[in-house]
Design an enzyme around this catalytic site. Structure first.
Site, PDB file in Angstrom:
ATOM      1  N   MET A  34     -25.067 -45.575  16.502  1.00 31.29           N
ATOM      2  CA  MET A  34     -25.607 -46.836  15.986  1.00 31.29           C
ATOM      3  C   MET A  34     -25.564 -47.919  17.065  1.00 31.29           C
ATOM      4  O   MET A  34     -25.666 -49.111  16.756  1.00 31.29           O
ATOM      5  CB  MET A  34     -24.821 -47.275  14.754  1.00 31.29           C
ATOM      6  CG  MET A  34     -24.932 -46.256  13.622  1.00 31.29           C
ATOM      7  SD  MET A  34     -24.631 -46.950  11.989  1.00 31.29           S
ATOM      8  CE  MET A  34     -22.964 -47.526  12.159  1.00 31.29           C
ATOM      9  N   GLY A  35     -25.400 -47.518  18.325  1.00 27.82           N
ATOM     10  CA  GLY A  35     -25.394 -48.499  19.414  1.00 27.82           C
ATOM     11  C   GLY A  35     -24.054 -49.208  19.526  1.00 27.82           C
ATOM     12  O   GLY A  35     -23.048 -48.734  19.010  1.00 27.82           O
ATOM     13  N   ALA A  36     -24.057 -50.362  20.226  1.00 32.56           N
ATOM     14  CA  ALA A  36     -22.803 -51.078  20.558  1.00 32.56           C
ATOM     15  C   ALA A  36     -21.850 -50.079  21.191  1.00 32.56           C
ATOM     16  O   ALA A  36     -20.700 -49.925  20.774  1.00 32.56           O
ATOM     17  CB  ALA A  36     -22.190 -51.729  19.319  1.00 32.56           C
ATOM     18  N   LEU A  37     -22.345 -49.421  22.203  1.00 31.20           N
ATOM     19  CA  LEU A  37     -21.668 -48.234  22.734  1.00 31.20           C
ATOM     20  C   LEU A  37     -20.417 -48.579  23.530  1.00 31.20           C
ATOM     21  O   LEU A  37     -20.336 -49.618  24.182  1.00 31.20           O
ATOM     22  CB  LEU A  37     -22.638 -47.447  23.620  1.00 31.20           C
ATOM     23  CG  LEU A  37     -23.932 -47.017  22.930  1.00 31.20           C
ATOM     24  CD1 LEU A  37     -24.786 -46.193  23.893  1.00 31.20           C
ATOM     25  CD2 LEU A  37     -23.670 -46.231  21.657  1.00 31.20           C
ATOM     26  N   GLY A  40     -16.058 -44.088  23.878  1.00 30.75           N
ATOM     27  CA  GLY A  40     -16.121 -42.955  22.935  1.00 30.75           C
ATOM     28  C   GLY A  40     -17.514 -42.350  22.909  1.00 30.75           C
ATOM     29  O   GLY A  40     -17.692 -41.128  22.997  1.00 30.75           O
ATOM     30  N   HIS A  41     -18.518 -43.217  22.820  1.00 29.86           N
ATOM     31  CA  HIS A  41     -19.904 -42.734  22.847  1.00 29.86           C
ATOM     32  C   HIS A  41     -20.229 -42.123  24.208  1.00 29.86           C
ATOM     33  O   HIS A  41     -20.953 -41.129  24.303  1.00 29.86           O
ATOM     34  CB  HIS A  41     -20.877 -43.880  22.581  1.00 29.86           C
ATOM     35  CG  HIS A  41     -20.679 -44.594  21.273  1.00 29.86           C
ATOM     36  ND1 HIS A  41     -20.117 -45.844  21.187  1.00 29.86           N
ATOM     37  CD2 HIS A  41     -20.963 -44.231  20.001  1.00 29.86           C
ATOM     38  CE1 HIS A  41     -20.081 -46.228  19.918  1.00 29.86           C
ATOM     39  NE2 HIS A  41     -20.577 -45.271  19.173  1.00 29.86           N
ATOM     40  N   LYS A 164     -13.717 -38.802  15.566  1.00 28.79           N
ATOM     41  CA  LYS A 164     -13.298 -40.098  15.020  1.00 28.79           C
ATOM     42  C   LYS A 164     -13.718 -40.247  13.557  1.00 28.79           C
ATOM     43  O   LYS A 164     -12.955 -40.693  12.722  1.00 28.79           O
ATOM     44  CB  LYS A 164     -13.915 -41.203  15.883  1.00 28.79           C
ATOM     45  CG  LYS A 164     -13.926 -42.578  15.274  1.00 28.79           C
ATOM     46  CD  LYS A 164     -12.643 -43.266  15.570  1.00 28.79           C
ATOM     47  CE  LYS A 164     -12.492 -44.626  14.938  1.00 28.79           C
ATOM     48  NZ  LYS A 164     -13.641 -45.241  14.371  1.00 28.79           N
ATOM     49  N   LEU A 199     -11.090 -45.996  19.852  1.00 27.13           N
ATOM     50  CA  LEU A 199     -12.179 -46.924  20.170  1.00 27.13           C
ATOM     51  C   LEU A 199     -13.167 -46.976  19.006  1.00 27.13           C
ATOM     52  O   LEU A 199     -13.483 -45.959  18.396  1.00 27.13           O
ATOM     53  CB  LEU A 199     -12.909 -46.482  21.434  1.00 27.13           C
ATOM     54  CG  LEU A 199     -12.101 -46.454  22.728  1.00 27.13           C
ATOM     55  CD1 LEU A 199     -13.012 -46.175  23.923  1.00 27.13           C
ATOM     56  CD2 LEU A 199     -11.361 -47.767  22.938  1.00 27.13           C
TER      57      LEU A 199
HETATM   58  P1  AMP Z   1     -21.288 -44.826  15.615  1.00 29.26           P
HETATM   59  O1  AMP Z   1     -22.177 -45.446  16.631  1.00 29.26           O
HETATM   60  O2  AMP Z   1     -20.048 -45.592  15.342  1.00 29.26           O
HETATM   61  O3  AMP Z   1     -22.032 -44.386  14.388  1.00 29.26           O
HETATM   62  O4  AMP Z   1     -20.760 -43.491  16.285  1.00 29.26           O
HETATM   63  C1  AMP Z   1     -21.643 -42.567  16.849  1.00 29.26           C
HETATM   64  C2  AMP Z   1     -20.884 -41.326  17.186  1.00 29.26           C
HETATM   65  O5  AMP Z   1     -19.865 -41.639  18.114  1.00 29.26           O
HETATM   66  C3  AMP Z   1     -20.201 -40.691  15.967  1.00 29.26           C
HETATM   67  O6  AMP Z   1     -20.349 -39.279  16.037  1.00 29.26           O
HETATM   68  C4  AMP Z   1     -18.779 -41.129  16.138  1.00 29.26           C
HETATM   69  O7  AMP Z   1     -17.854 -40.229  15.549  1.00 29.26           O
HETATM   70  C5  AMP Z   1     -18.645 -41.123  17.647  1.00 29.26           C
HETATM   71  N1  AMP Z   1     -17.522 -41.975  18.050  1.00 29.26           N
HETATM   72  C6  AMP Z   1     -17.316 -43.278  17.745  1.00 29.26           C
HETATM   73  N2  AMP Z   1     -16.140 -43.708  18.257  1.00 29.26           N
HETATM   74  C7  AMP Z   1     -15.585 -42.651  18.881  1.00 29.26           C
HETATM   75  C8  AMP Z   1     -14.359 -42.449  19.596  1.00 29.26           C
HETATM   76  N3  AMP Z   1     -13.468 -43.414  19.757  1.00 29.26           N
HETATM   77  N4  AMP Z   1     -14.130 -41.218  20.117  1.00 29.26           N
HETATM   78  C9  AMP Z   1     -15.022 -40.201  19.946  1.00 29.26           C
HETATM   79  N5  AMP Z   1     -16.192 -40.337  19.292  1.00 29.26           N
HETATM   80  C10 AMP Z   1     -16.465 -41.539  18.760  1.00 29.26           C
END
Ligand code: AMP
Length: 299
Positions: A34-37, A40-41, A164, A199
């Site tokens: 969902m961005g705001a990378l 972790g991303h 996560k 993160l």
């Molecule tokens: P999001 O942008 O928050 O929807 O996350 C996109 C992907 O990044 C999802 O598969 C999350 O599980 C993964 N993600 C977010 N934060 C972390 C993190 N700290 N470590 C590993 N993967 C992450």
């Protein structure tokens, strides 16, 4: 920048086909975000780049999975910075569609029903969240699917999800297995900051004091992990009490579950040494933010 930004499904298909042909590639990876990378991303992208010839990262803040409009509104957006981060990781394509591109007729009438595994934990406080999340993941998996050029084999297709969001990961794996999606789901371990906090794009909303208080969550999970590794009883209650002792942290749940079904392994958590595979899973509200974290157990 070598990375390319595409905003339509048609362009994504044509550009990924062009890149696969250009590289004589035999695999494509998709990383939905969902961005705001953050780092972790970046780790997801790095893993995908290491394993695939062509890598697509999608950036889409999915209205379907947000309960409150306000939460959707304030979700952080930083496309320029996201592109630089992904470019540095060697990602080929960023797919950042508009809401209209993803849902051309408005909200879809037919959706994925995430079922009973989605009713507990995060699903208990966010009704409909996982139906919305799985619906967009299904769509993104279709958008990012590689085609075969004439006379060539269908490229391998992998999609990358972070540990996560353990419940989301378990549900995506179930959806892909139960509905025969032709994609391999790859799980990537949680990336943490040096002090242990997992993160998250939402961490930026924590004050310094709240952030410090939130460290009790990873500390409590580590306690459980150490006991599992030492073949000791997990004594989940004392770890829960540790979290409860931090006044700025409002604990919602903290349990040890089966990683595949997310059902509690209660009998395995009290007085006898922990055996087998589990997942210590928790969620808490700290200031304005709901934080989730978990740690896999293998004993
Ligand atoms: P999001 O942008 O928050 O929807 O996350 C996109 C992907 O990044 C999802 O598969 C999350 O599980 C993964 N993600 C977010 N934060 C972390 C993190 N700290 N470590 C590993 N993967 C992450």
């Amino acid at each position: 920048m070598a990375i390319q930004l595409v905003t339509t499904a048609a362009r994504l298909r044509s550009e990924s086909a062009r890149l696969l042909a250009q590289k004589s590639g035999s695999s494509q990876g998709l990383v939905p975000t969902m961005g705001a990378l953050h780092e972790g991303h970046a780790q997801l992208a790095r893993t995908a780049v290491a394993q695939n010839d062509v890598v697509v990262v999608s950036i889409f803040v999915n209205p379907l999975q947000f309960g409150e409009a306000a939460d959707l509104e304030r979700y952080p957006r930083s496309l320029e910075a996201d592109l630089s981060l992904l470019d540095a990781e060697g990602v080929d394509l960023v797919f950042a569609p508009s809401v209209e591109e993803v849902y051309p007729g408005g909200a879809p009438k037919v959706r994925i029903a995430a079922g009973p595994m989605a009713e507990k934990w995060e699903g208990a406080v966010r009704p409909g969240h996982f139906d919305g999340a799985l619906t967009v993941v299904a769509k993104l998996l279709h958008f990012g699917m590689p085609g075969a050029a004439a006379g060539t084999r269908l490229p391998a297709y992998r999609a990358y999800f972070g540990q996560k969001d353990a419940q989301q990961l378990a549900l995506v794996k179930r959806m892909v297995a139960d509905l025969n999606f032709p994609v391999e789901i790859v799980a990537v371990p949680i990336v943490r900051s040096a002090d242990g906090l997992a993160l998250s794009s939402r961490n930026r909303f924590l004050s310094a004091e709240e952030r410090e208080a939130a460290l009790v969550l990873s500390r409590a999970l580590r306690l459980i992990e150490e006991r599992a590794n030492a073949h000791e009883p997990l004594d989940l209650e004392s770890a829960q009490a540790l979290v409860a002792s931090q006044p700025l942290v409002d604990l919602d749940y903290f349990d040890v579950v089966d990683p595949g079904t997310l059902d509690p392994l209660a009998e395995n958590c009290r007085d006898t040494p922990f055996r087998g595979e589990g997942l210590a899973l928790l969620a808490a509200t700290v200031g304005p933010v709901r934080l989730i974290d978990n740690i896999p157990l293998n004993s």
